[in-house]
Every structure is written in C-alpha cells, then in structure tokens.
Design a protein around this motif. Structure first.
Motif, short mmCIF file in Angstrom:
data_model
loop_
_atom_site.label_atom_id
_atom_site.label_comp_id
_atom_site.label_asym_id
_atom_site.label_seq_id
_atom_site.Cartn_x
_atom_site.Cartn_y
_atom_site.Cartn_z
N PRO A 18 44.76 50.72 33.70
CA PRO A 18 45.42 51.73 34.55
C PRO A 18 44.50 52.27 35.66
N GLU A 19 43.24 52.47 35.35
CA GLU A 19 42.30 52.96 36.36
C GLU A 19 42.01 51.90 37.41
N MET A 20 41.89 50.66 36.98
CA MET A 20 41.66 49.58 37.93
C MET A 20 42.85 49.46 38.88
N TYR A 21 44.05 49.56 38.34
CA TYR A 21 45.24 49.47 39.17
C TYR A 21 45.31 50.66 40.14
N GLY A 22 45.11 51.87 39.64
CA GLY A 22 45.18 53.06 40.49
C GLY A 22 44.17 53.01 41.61
N LEU A 23 42.98 52.58 41.30
CA LEU A 23 41.93 52.48 42.31
C LEU A 23 42.28 51.42 43.36
N SER A 24 42.68 50.25 42.90
CA SER A 24 43.02 49.18 43.84
C SER A 24 44.25 49.55 44.67
N LYS A 25 45.21 50.24 44.07
CA LYS A 25 46.41 50.67 44.81
C LYS A 25 46.03 51.67 45.90
N SER A 26 45.08 52.54 45.61
CA SER A 26 44.67 53.53 46.61
C SER A 26 43.95 52.88 47.79
N ILE A 27 43.36 51.73 47.57
CA ILE A 27 42.64 51.03 48.64
C ILE A 27 43.55 50.04 49.36
N LEU A 28 44.31 49.27 48.60
CA LEU A 28 45.05 48.15 49.18
C LEU A 28 46.52 48.45 49.49
N LYS A 29 47.12 49.37 48.76
CA LYS A 29 48.51 49.79 48.96
C LYS A 29 49.56 48.79 48.45
N GLN A 30 49.30 47.51 48.47
CA GLN A 30 50.30 46.51 48.11
C GLN A 30 50.04 45.97 46.70
N ASP A 31 51.11 45.94 45.89
CA ASP A 31 50.98 45.51 44.49
C ASP A 31 50.43 44.09 44.35
N ALA A 32 50.86 43.19 45.21
CA ALA A 32 50.38 41.80 45.11
C ALA A 32 48.87 41.74 45.34
N ASP A 33 48.39 42.48 46.31
CA ASP A 33 46.95 42.52 46.58
C ASP A 33 46.20 43.18 45.42
N CYS A 34 46.79 44.22 44.84
CA CYS A 34 46.17 44.89 43.68
C CYS A 34 46.02 43.91 42.53
N ALA A 35 47.07 43.15 42.27
CA ALA A 35 47.02 42.17 41.18
C ALA A 35 45.92 41.14 41.44
N ASP A 36 45.81 40.68 42.69
CA ASP A 36 44.76 39.72 43.04
C ASP A 36 43.37 40.32 42.82
N ALA A 37 43.18 41.54 43.27
CA ALA A 37 41.88 42.20 43.13
C ALA A 37 41.51 42.38 41.66
N ILE A 38 42.46 42.83 40.86
CA ILE A 38 42.19 43.06 39.43
C ILE A 38 41.90 41.73 38.74
N GLN A 39 42.65 40.71 39.08
CA GLN A 39 42.44 39.40 38.46
C GLN A 39 41.05 38.86 38.80
N GLU A 40 40.67 38.93 40.06
CA GLU A 40 39.35 38.45 40.47
C GLU A 40 38.24 39.29 39.84
N ALA A 41 38.43 40.61 39.80
CA ALA A 41 37.42 41.49 39.20
C ALA A 41 37.26 41.19 37.72
N THR A 42 38.36 40.97 37.03
CA THR A 42 38.32 40.65 35.60
C THR A 42 37.57 39.34 35.37
N LEU A 43 37.88 38.35 36.17
CA LEU A 43 37.21 37.05 36.04
C LEU A 43 35.71 37.17 36.30
#
Length: 180
Positions: A27-52
C-alpha cells in the motif's frame, strides 16, 4: 514496523519471507508511486521493477532496520526513471485519467488537503507525502531522497506555507470581512 526476522530470512533467499514483507509495504509503495506518477499503469510498472530489483539485491542490504527506507528509495528511483522515459516519448493523445481518490462524505477536508498536496511542485510534494502520508522521519526522508536533513526540513516548511496559503485562499469565499 517491519519484522527483522523476515528481512533476515529474505536476505538468505526465503521467498515466502520476501513476499510477506512486500505485501506489508505494497500500500505504501502504491501510494508513493501514485503521488509521483499519477497513472495506475505506470505505478504498477514502478512497483514491479522495484520489487524485482529489491529481490535481486536484498542480500546486500547491510542494515535490515532500514529495509522500508531502502525499498521506498528503490520505488522513487523507478518512478523517476519512468518520468525520464516519459519526457523522451512523443505523446499522441493525452487522455486524462479519472480521479482515483476515494473519499467518504465526511472526508472532504482530507480530500481537499490531498488535492492541495498533489498540486505542489514535485520536490515539495514528495517530501510532504513521505512525511505526512507515509510516516517517514526527516532522517529517513533525507536518506531516501539522498538530500540533507536541513533540505528536508526546508522543503517541509515551504510546503506547509504554500498549503496554508492555498487553504486560506480556498476559504476566502466563505468569509465576509466587510462587516468588521
């Protein structure tokens, strides 16, 4: 607080411990990425790459107590990379996304504040998000953003001033000083 036992297990290759840790932080990773990127698809990409990236390099984490800060730093770096890539792209159609903020009827002030924070410039917005919405300390924010603690305090001060002015301006219509 993150379970240091799970962090140590994850560092030794325990996938289940790693998954538990990331489910906690999701939830924190999503909230942070959403505040920076605004778009859900980009948030998912950022979280996926960060997790990897975190999975590949967790064994090198020297201080398990900073796991959360370390992961959020990776998320911010991935978000910044997506923003850099976005600037290089030629946008064919700019389709606005519907507002994803969920708020209840009694949460108007909270949603107003979140809206005002979202309008801050990036440097102030990210520090404000991390401090108020992700409960990171000034020291942790400084580590995550690789800036001094003084810079974090300065940005928080500027953000508070801008938010107070913005809030005061939004309330002016409700006040009538003419009779004073």
């Amino acid at each position: 607080m993150m379970d240091e036992t799970d962090i140590r297990k994850a560092q030794q290759g325990d996938r289940e411990a790693f998954i538990r840790l990331f489910r906690q932080l999701e939830p924190e990773m999503y909230g942070l990425s959403k505040s920076i990127l605004k778009q859900d698809a980009d948030c998912a990409d950022a979280i996926q790459e960060a997790t990897l990236k975190a999975f590949k390099s967790i064994a090198g984490l020297k201080q398990p107590q900073y796991f959360k800060t370390w992961v959020l730093r990776i998320v911010i770096n991935e978000c910044n990379q997506i923003l850099r890539n976005r600037k290089r792209m030629v946008i064919m159609a700019d389709v606005p996304e519907p507002d994803q903020l969920s708020c209840s009827a009694g949460d108007d002030i909270g949603s107003d504040i979140r809206e005002m924070v979202s309008r801050l410039d990036d440097k102030l917005r990210i520090v404000t998000e991390l401090f108020y919405f992700h409960d990171l300390s000034v020291k942790q924010i400084a580590q995550v953003l690789d800036i001094s603690e003084t810079a974090v305090r300065t940005r928080l001060h500027r953000a508070r001033n801008r938010l107070m002015k913005s809030y005061a301006n939004s309330q002016e219509g409700d006040l009538n000083y003419g009779s004073i």
